[in-house]
Write a protein that holds these residues in place. Structure first.
Motif, mmCIF file in Angstrom:
data_model
loop_
_atom_site.group_PDB
_atom_site.id
_atom_site.type_symbol
_atom_site.label_atom_id
_atom_site.label_comp_id
_atom_site.label_asym_id
_atom_site.label_seq_id
_atom_site.Cartn_x
_atom_site.Cartn_y
_atom_site.Cartn_z
ATOM 1 N N LYS A 133 0.836 -1.203 0.000
ATOM 2 C CA LYS A 133 0.000 0.000 0.000
ATOM 3 C C LYS A 133 0.876 1.259 0.000
ATOM 4 N N VAL A 134 1.906 1.253 0.832
ATOM 5 C CA VAL A 134 2.803 2.406 0.921
ATOM 6 C C VAL A 134 3.573 2.598 -0.383
ATOM 7 N N LEU A 135 4.041 1.500 -0.971
ATOM 8 C CA LEU A 135 4.795 1.591 -2.216
ATOM 9 C C LEU A 135 3.928 2.164 -3.338
ATOM 10 N N GLU A 136 2.682 1.682 -3.462
ATOM 11 C CA GLU A 136 1.790 2.185 -4.505
ATOM 12 C C GLU A 136 1.436 3.650 -4.267
ATOM 13 N N ALA A 137 1.212 4.009 -3.006
ATOM 14 C CA ALA A 137 0.901 5.408 -2.688
ATOM 15 C C ALA A 137 2.075 6.317 -3.020
ATOM 16 N N SER A 138 3.296 5.872 -2.722
ATOM 17 C CA SER A 138 4.479 6.694 -2.995
ATOM 18 C C SER A 138 4.645 6.945 -4.489
ATOM 19 N N LYS A 139 4.331 5.938 -5.312
ATOM 20 C CA LYS A 139 4.422 6.099 -6.775
ATOM 21 C C LYS A 139 3.417 7.142 -7.262
ATOM 22 N N GLU A 140 2.183 7.068 -6.734
ATOM 23 C CA GLU A 140 1.152 8.022 -7.138
ATOM 24 C C GLU A 140 1.515 9.431 -6.686
ATOM 25 N N MET A 141 2.041 9.559 -5.460
ATOM 26 C CA MET A 141 2.429 10.872 -4.945
ATOM 27 C C MET A 141 3.519 11.503 -5.812
ATOM 28 N N MET A 142 4.534 10.710 -6.182
ATOM 29 C CA MET A 142 5.616 11.233 -7.014
ATOM 30 C C MET A 142 5.109 11.624 -8.394
ATOM 31 N N LYS A 143 4.191 10.816 -8.933
ATOM 32 C CA LYS A 143 3.618 11.125 -10.241
ATOM 33 C C LYS A 143 2.924 12.486 -10.219
ATOM 34 N N HIS A 144 2.068 12.717 -9.216
ATOM 35 C CA HIS A 144 1.346 13.982 -9.123
ATOM 36 C C HIS A 144 2.286 15.142 -8.795
ATOM 37 N N PHE A 145 3.300 14.871 -7.988
ATOM 38 C CA PHE A 145 4.259 15.924 -7.655
ATOM 39 C C PHE A 145 4.992 16.392 -8.917
ATOM 40 N N ASN A 146 5.429 15.436 -9.735
ATOM 41 C CA ASN A 146 6.146 15.776 -10.970
ATOM 42 C C ASN A 146 5.252 16.497 -11.975
ATOM 43 N N LEU A 147 3.956 16.146 -11.983
ATOM 44 C CA LEU A 147 3.011 16.818 -12.871
ATOM 45 C C LEU A 147 2.568 18.168 -12.321
ATOM 46 N N GLY A 148 2.749 18.358 -11.007
ATOM 47 C CA GLY A 148 2.279 19.586 -10.371
ATOM 48 C C GLY A 148 0.768 19.667 -10.313
ATOM 49 N N SER A 149 0.102 18.512 -10.287
ATOM 50 C CA SER A 149 -1.361 18.480 -10.316
ATOM 51 C C SER A 149 -1.936 18.320 -8.919
ATOM 52 N N THR A 150 -2.983 19.089 -8.637
ATOM 53 C CA THR A 150 -3.634 19.061 -7.330
ATOM 54 C C THR A 150 -4.988 18.363 -7.448
ATOM 55 N N PHE A 151 -5.293 17.498 -6.502
ATOM 56 C CA PHE A 151 -6.556 16.764 -6.508
ATOM 57 C C PHE A 151 -7.723 17.710 -6.234
ATOM 58 N N GLU A 152 -8.894 17.383 -6.802
ATOM 59 C CA GLU A 152 -10.098 18.148 -6.520
ATOM 60 C C GLU A 152 -10.549 17.909 -5.087
ATOM 61 N N GLY A 153 -11.268 18.895 -4.546
ATOM 62 C CA GLY A 153 -11.750 18.771 -3.182
ATOM 63 C C GLY A 153 -13.031 17.963 -3.107
ATOM 64 N N GLU A 154 -13.244 17.326 -1.986
ATOM 65 C CA GLU A 154 -14.488 16.613 -1.722
ATOM 66 C C GLU A 154 -14.872 16.845 -0.266
ATOM 67 N N SER A 155 -16.143 16.995 -0.039
ATOM 68 C CA SER A 155 -16.625 17.227 1.315
ATOM 69 C C SER A 155 -16.527 15.949 2.138
ATOM 70 N N HIS A 156 -15.950 16.053 3.343
ATOM 71 C CA HIS A 156 -15.754 14.891 4.205
ATOM 72 C C HIS A 156 -15.952 15.327 5.651
ATOM 73 N N LYS A 157 -16.325 14.408 6.508
ATOM 74 C CA LYS A 157 -16.606 14.768 7.897
ATOM 75 C C LYS A 157 -15.378 15.293 8.630
ATOM 76 N N ASN A 158 -14.167 14.946 8.146
ATOM 77 C CA ASN A 158 -12.949 15.429 8.793
ATOM 78 C C ASN A 158 -12.504 16.798 8.299
ATOM 79 N N CYS A 159 -13.208 17.365 7.313
ATOM 80 C CA CYS A 159 -12.799 18.656 6.749
ATOM 81 C C CYS A 159 -12.737 19.757 7.808
ATOM 82 N N SER A 160 -13.661 19.713 8.767
ATOM 83 C CA SER A 160 -13.713 20.764 9.790
ATOM 84 C C SER A 160 -12.475 20.772 10.678
#
Length: 219
Positions: free
Chosen positions: A164-191
């Motif tokens: 799980k950590v290895l797959e997450a790290s690959k996705e994080m690096m991919k988005h970091f290199n692209l400079g792309s930010t995920f869209e927001g979604e409403s969640h109970k922890n947002c507050s």
């Protein structure tokens, strides 16, 4: 262990943000946006008490080192561990300045209490992987120390956790290199998030069923 290309690596602690909320991670680590709130301030105070790199404690056949720098070329993460407890063990590793061999156990300090979600756990697993690479040793467990309950919680590190950590790290690096930010979604922890005003999470509402609407208001 070398540190080639370490300047291009991501902060290890960011994986906790990524599992908590991918948009939060992107705002902090890609857009470089940060704001304190009560929760982040209390967390910083706790870590300042722990992160004292020149403080070493010794108790019998074990010693404690704090603020240990680590790097993982597999995950492309760099970071600093709150505390590592070293136990004298013939199956351990040699440590500079210490006689014999030692088995390391990570102690990660957290505010609050144990979580039902994985975001704290995934950070701890990433720390284990990084320390294994740094010291060239196998580690099968680690601990949290939660400030609210004042005791350690053991975490057994599984192959599934590592994947799980290895797959997450690959996705994080991919988005970091692209400079792309995920869209927001409403969640109970947002507050609880210090970035809520900047994030402006999208409010999603369940679409009304047209048949139910007609039955209720027109029939």
């Amino acid at each position: 262990m070398g540190t080639e290309n370490a300047d291009d690596y991501l902060m290890l602690s960011g994986i906790q943000h990524d599992f908590f909320c991918k948009r939060q991670w992107a705002l902090i680590h890609i857009e470089q946006y940060w704001k304190e709130n009560e929760l982040t301030v209390s967390g910083n105070i706790l870590h300042k008490k722990v992160d004292q790199p020149f403080l070493k404690e010794r108790r019998g056949n074990k010693f404690f080192s704090r603020a240990i720098p680590v790097i993982s070329h597999k995950l492309k993460f760099v970071g600093k561990l709150d505390m590592v407890e070293f136990h004298k063990d013939k199956n351990g590793v040699e440590i500079n300045g210490e006689k014999g061999c030692w088995k390391p156990i990570i102690i990660e300090y957290k505010n609050g209490k144990p979580k039902i979600y994985d975001y704290d756990r995934m950070q701890l697993v990433a720390e284990v992987i990084a320390l294994e690479e740094t010291l060239k040793v196998d580690i099968d467990k680690a601990y949290f120390f939660y400030n609210d309950i004042k005791r350690r919680e053991e975490v057994i590190v599984t192959d599934d956790d590592r994947n799980k950590v290895l797959e997450a790290s690959k996705e994080m690096m991919k988005h970091f290199n692209l400079g792309s930010t995920f869209e927001g979604e409403s969640h109970k922890n947002c507050s609880k998030c210090s970035l809520i005003e900047y994030c402006m999470p999208r409010v999603t509402k369940k679409k009304k069923n047209i048949d139910n609407y007609l039955e209720r208001f027109l029939l």
